[in-house]
Enzyme design. Structure first.
Site, PDB file in Angstrom:
ATOM      1  N   CYS A 115      13.007  -6.692  -5.431  1.00  0.00           N
ATOM      2  CA  CYS A 115      14.086  -6.872  -4.453  1.00  0.00           C
ATOM      3  C   CYS A 115      13.995  -8.211  -3.724  1.00  0.00           C
ATOM      4  O   CYS A 115      14.997  -8.715  -3.219  1.00  0.00           O
ATOM      5  CB  CYS A 115      14.075  -5.735  -3.438  1.00  0.00           C
ATOM      6  SG  CYS A 115      14.215  -4.143  -4.227  1.00  0.00           S
ATOM      7  N   HIS A 262      19.004  -7.649   1.844  1.00  0.00           N
ATOM      8  CA  HIS A 262      18.942  -6.988   0.536  1.00  0.00           C
ATOM      9  C   HIS A 262      19.530  -5.590   0.699  1.00  0.00           C
ATOM     10  O   HIS A 262      19.206  -4.890   1.665  1.00  0.00           O
ATOM     11  CB  HIS A 262      17.481  -6.916   0.069  1.00  0.00           C
ATOM     12  CG  HIS A 262      17.263  -5.873  -0.970  1.00  0.00           C
ATOM     13  ND1 HIS A 262      17.989  -5.836  -2.139  1.00  0.00           N
ATOM     14  CD2 HIS A 262      16.425  -4.802  -1.011  1.00  0.00           C
ATOM     15  CE1 HIS A 262      17.600  -4.785  -2.843  1.00  0.00           C
ATOM     16  NE2 HIS A 262      16.659  -4.145  -2.182  1.00  0.00           N
ATOM     17  N   ASN A 292      21.968  -0.208  -4.973  1.00  0.00           N
ATOM     18  CA  ASN A 292      20.904  -1.211  -4.824  1.00  0.00           C
ATOM     19  C   ASN A 292      20.733  -1.921  -6.168  1.00  0.00           C
ATOM     20  O   ASN A 292      20.318  -1.301  -7.145  1.00  0.00           O
ATOM     21  CB  ASN A 292      19.619  -0.469  -4.409  1.00  0.00           C
ATOM     22  CG  ASN A 292      18.419  -1.379  -4.262  1.00  0.00           C
ATOM     23  OD1 ASN A 292      18.405  -2.503  -4.737  1.00  0.00           O
ATOM     24  ND2 ASN A 292      17.389  -0.871  -3.612  1.00  0.00           N
TER      25      ASN A 292
HETATM   26  O1  UT7 Z   1      15.147  -1.754  -2.575  1.00  0.00           O
HETATM   27  C1  UT7 Z   1      13.770  -1.595  -2.510  1.00  0.00           C
HETATM   28  C2  UT7 Z   1      13.359  -0.931  -1.294  1.00  0.00           C
HETATM   29  N1  UT7 Z   1      13.826   0.438  -1.295  1.00  0.00           N
HETATM   30  C3  UT7 Z   1      14.135   0.993  -0.151  1.00  0.00           C
HETATM   31  O2  UT7 Z   1      14.092   0.351   0.866  1.00  0.00           O
HETATM   32  C4  UT7 Z   1      14.476   2.459  -0.150  1.00  0.00           C
HETATM   33  C5  UT7 Z   1      13.823   3.128   1.019  1.00  0.00           C
HETATM   34  N2  UT7 Z   1      13.957   4.570   1.042  1.00  0.00           N
HETATM   35  C6  UT7 Z   1      15.148   5.203   1.208  1.00  0.00           C
HETATM   36  O3  UT7 Z   1      16.186   4.575   1.224  1.00  0.00           O
HETATM   37  C7  UT7 Z   1      15.157   6.691   1.425  1.00  0.00           C
HETATM   38  O4  UT7 Z   1      13.824   7.139   1.576  1.00  0.00           O
HETATM   39  C8  UT7 Z   1      15.845   7.493   0.265  1.00  0.00           C
HETATM   40  C9  UT7 Z   1      17.340   7.241   0.284  1.00  0.00           C
HETATM   41  C10 UT7 Z   1      15.247   7.104  -1.061  1.00  0.00           C
HETATM   42  C11 UT7 Z   1      15.608   8.987   0.453  1.00  0.00           C
HETATM   43  O5  UT7 Z   1      16.100   9.395   1.708  1.00  0.00           O
HETATM   44  P1  UT7 Z   1      15.188  10.275   2.679  1.00  0.00           P
HETATM   45  O6  UT7 Z   1      15.999  10.538   3.857  1.00  0.00           O
HETATM   46  O7  UT7 Z   1      13.889   9.534   2.864  1.00  0.00           O
HETATM   47  O8  UT7 Z   1      14.995  11.608   1.854  1.00  0.00           O
HETATM   48  P2  UT7 Z   1      13.654  12.321   1.361  1.00  0.00           P
HETATM   49  O9  UT7 Z   1      13.055  11.561   0.232  1.00  0.00           O
HETATM   50  O10 UT7 Z   1      12.803  12.599   2.546  1.00  0.00           O
HETATM   51  O11 UT7 Z   1      14.194  13.671   0.797  1.00  0.00           O
HETATM   52  C12 UT7 Z   1      14.793  14.656   1.643  1.00  0.00           C
HETATM   53  C13 UT7 Z   1      15.226  15.838   0.787  1.00  0.00           C
HETATM   54  C14 UT7 Z   1      14.158  16.351  -0.148  1.00  0.00           C
HETATM   55  O12 UT7 Z   1      14.303  17.743  -0.229  1.00  0.00           O
HETATM   56  P3  UT7 Z   1      13.323  18.717   0.614  1.00  0.00           P
HETATM   57  O13 UT7 Z   1      11.938  18.405   0.160  1.00  0.00           O
HETATM   58  O14 UT7 Z   1      13.576  18.362   2.051  1.00  0.00           O
HETATM   59  O15 UT7 Z   1      13.800  20.075   0.236  1.00  0.00           O
HETATM   60  C15 UT7 Z   1      14.509  15.741  -1.488  1.00  0.00           C
HETATM   61  O16 UT7 Z   1      14.072  16.517  -2.585  1.00  0.00           O
HETATM   62  O17 UT7 Z   1      16.323  15.433  -0.059  1.00  0.00           O
HETATM   63  C16 UT7 Z   1      16.007  15.750  -1.432  1.00  0.00           C
HETATM   64  N3  UT7 Z   1      16.617  14.729  -2.283  1.00  0.00           N
HETATM   65  C17 UT7 Z   1      17.888  14.806  -2.714  1.00  0.00           C
HETATM   66  N4  UT7 Z   1      18.842  15.726  -2.518  1.00  0.00           N
HETATM   67  C18 UT7 Z   1      20.046  15.491  -3.078  1.00  0.00           C
HETATM   68  C19 UT7 Z   1      16.072  13.569  -2.733  1.00  0.00           C
HETATM   69  N5  UT7 Z   1      16.979  12.890  -3.464  1.00  0.00           N
HETATM   70  C20 UT7 Z   1      18.108  13.638  -3.466  1.00  0.00           C
HETATM   71  C21 UT7 Z   1      19.380  13.462  -4.034  1.00  0.00           C
HETATM   72  N6  UT7 Z   1      20.315  14.400  -3.823  1.00  0.00           N
HETATM   73  N7  UT7 Z   1      19.699  12.375  -4.745  1.00  0.00           N
END
Ligand code: UT7
Length: 335
Positions: A115, A262, A292
């Site tokens: 990135c 980014h 992204n």
């Molecule tokens: O570009 C390089 C740098 N990258 C970044 O900066 C990305 C940084 N991270 C993020 O943007 C976020 O962490 C994400 C968008 C990837 C994820 O969002 P989050 O709010 O951190 O969600 P999470 O990973 O804590 O997941 C929450 C819940 C989980 O379910 P449980 O365990 O609470 O039951 C996941 O399994 O959401 C679930 N989940 C989804 N549900 C529906 C994870 N992905 C999905 C999905 N659709 N696509």
């Protein structure tokens, strides 16, 4: 010492639009979840029946940037190509662009900083131009993520975020002081390398090892991301590296005319915007439409902002990136 100015800019994205609703058909996810957590509504994914690849998309964006610079391909005297998704494991796509543009046997360098790749490439180009080594450098960021993503519920945490596309700039020598690239700031912290990574295939996991293992549970062929961990580091590093650029140039945050972060996650951009107390007009986001696109995200956003008249001569433009490595970087530009 010379200055480095952005002489031309362009971008290219594949025609195929993949909406959040389309992803609902492939995995357990929802338009609501994706929009709420990331801001993304749709992304472009390469249609494999087309000739779109990182190199060819990069060349398409490059042709626009070269034309906008009022130059011909043969005026370019060095190529820098930033990607994490090269056409081949080796060689990198820089040489393919040299061939596709049909230009002379100039140098072509590939940058592997995910990135942050575009800002790293910008910094390298700036040093070459400032010192007088090169006059016109073509810098490309291009990514083909969709071919390598796990399009199932197991892969949803990564797959819904990433899109394909390319952006390019031509950087040219200038004798105008106080204009163009004012400074660049590069960082890394390799202890977090595995928090956002694609581990196999790699030199330590060549194909014969992979074939022997061939475990259906082995997810190492797909990108892995510890999302929460990455998020927390991203919001901190974005701010730090932006302030580093501002301090270096002795300017206040209120003087930023356009921040182009980014496009990792709309929530990250909004968090940074709030911390810097910038208005909506001072920050450009297009993650809603493209997801992204890693090394391509800043040049695509910069190209669109420029086309929309949101970056004008004399504006102070700040670029900032954070991603796999971890690596992070910023650049301050007087347009
Ligand atoms: O570009 C390089 C740098 N990258 C970044 O900066 C990305 C940084 N991270 C993020 O943007 C976020 O962490 C994400 C968008 C990837 C994820 O969002 P989050 O709010 O951190 O969600 P999470 O990973 O804590 O997941 C929450 C819940 C989980 O379910 P449980 O365990 O609470 O039951 C996941 O399994 O959401 C679930 N989940 C989804 N549900 C529906 C994870 N992905 C999905 C999905 N659709 N696509």
């Amino acid at each position: 010492m010379y200055s480095t100015r952005i002489a031309g800019i362009g971008h290219y994205v594949p025609e195929r639009v993949v909406s959040n609703k389309d992803l609902e058909k492939l995995m357990e996810t929802s338009d609501e979840w994706i929009q709420e957590r990331t801001g993304i509504k749709e992304r472009r994914w390469i249609d494999p029946s087309t000739d779109d690849m990182p190199s060819t998309m990069g060349t398409k964006a490059a042709r626009i940037a070269i034309k906008n610079a009022g130059l011909q391909p043969e005026d370019i005297d060095f190529i820098i190509f930033a990607t994490l998704s090269p056409d081949f494991y080796f060689p990198g796509p820089g040489v393919q662009v040299q061939d596709q543009l049909g230009i002379g046997e100039i140098g072509a360098l590939d940058v592997r900083n995910q990135c942050s790749g575009f800002v790293y490439g910008l910094s390298v180009a700036d040093q070459f131009i400032k010192t007088g080594m090169y006059k016109n450098i073509l810098l490309i960021g291009s990514e083909y993520h969709s071919g390598g993503l796990e399009k199932t519920t197991r892969g949803r945490g990564v797959t819904v975020i990433f899109g394909d596309g390319a952006g390019a700039v031509v950087l040219s020598r200038s004798e105008e002081k106080g204009k163009g690239i004012l400074s660049t700031h590069l960082h890394s912290e390799g202890k977090h390398a595995k928090e956002l990574a694609l581990i196999g295939p790699a030199t330590n996991r060549w194909v014969d090892t992979i074939m022997k293992e061939s475990d259906p549970e082995d997810t190492s062929y797909y990108p892995y991301m510890n999302g929460n961990f990455v998020f927390k580091h991203a919001v901190t590093r974005f701010q730090e590296v932006i302030f580093e650029a501002l301090e270096k140039n002795n300017v206040g945050k209120e003087q930023i005319d356009m921040l182009i972060p980014h496009q990792a996650n709309l929530r990250i951009s909004q968090f940074v915007q709030k911390k810097l107390e910038l208005s909506d007009d001072q920050v450009y986001n297009n993650i809603m439409r493209y997801g992204n696109t890693t090394a391509a995200s800043i040049p695509i956003a910069m190209s669109e902002a420029h086309m929309e008249g949101k970056i004008k001569p004399g504006d102070l433009v700040c670029l900032a990136a954070f991603g796999s490595g971890f690596t992070w970087a910023s650049a301050l530009i007087r347009w």
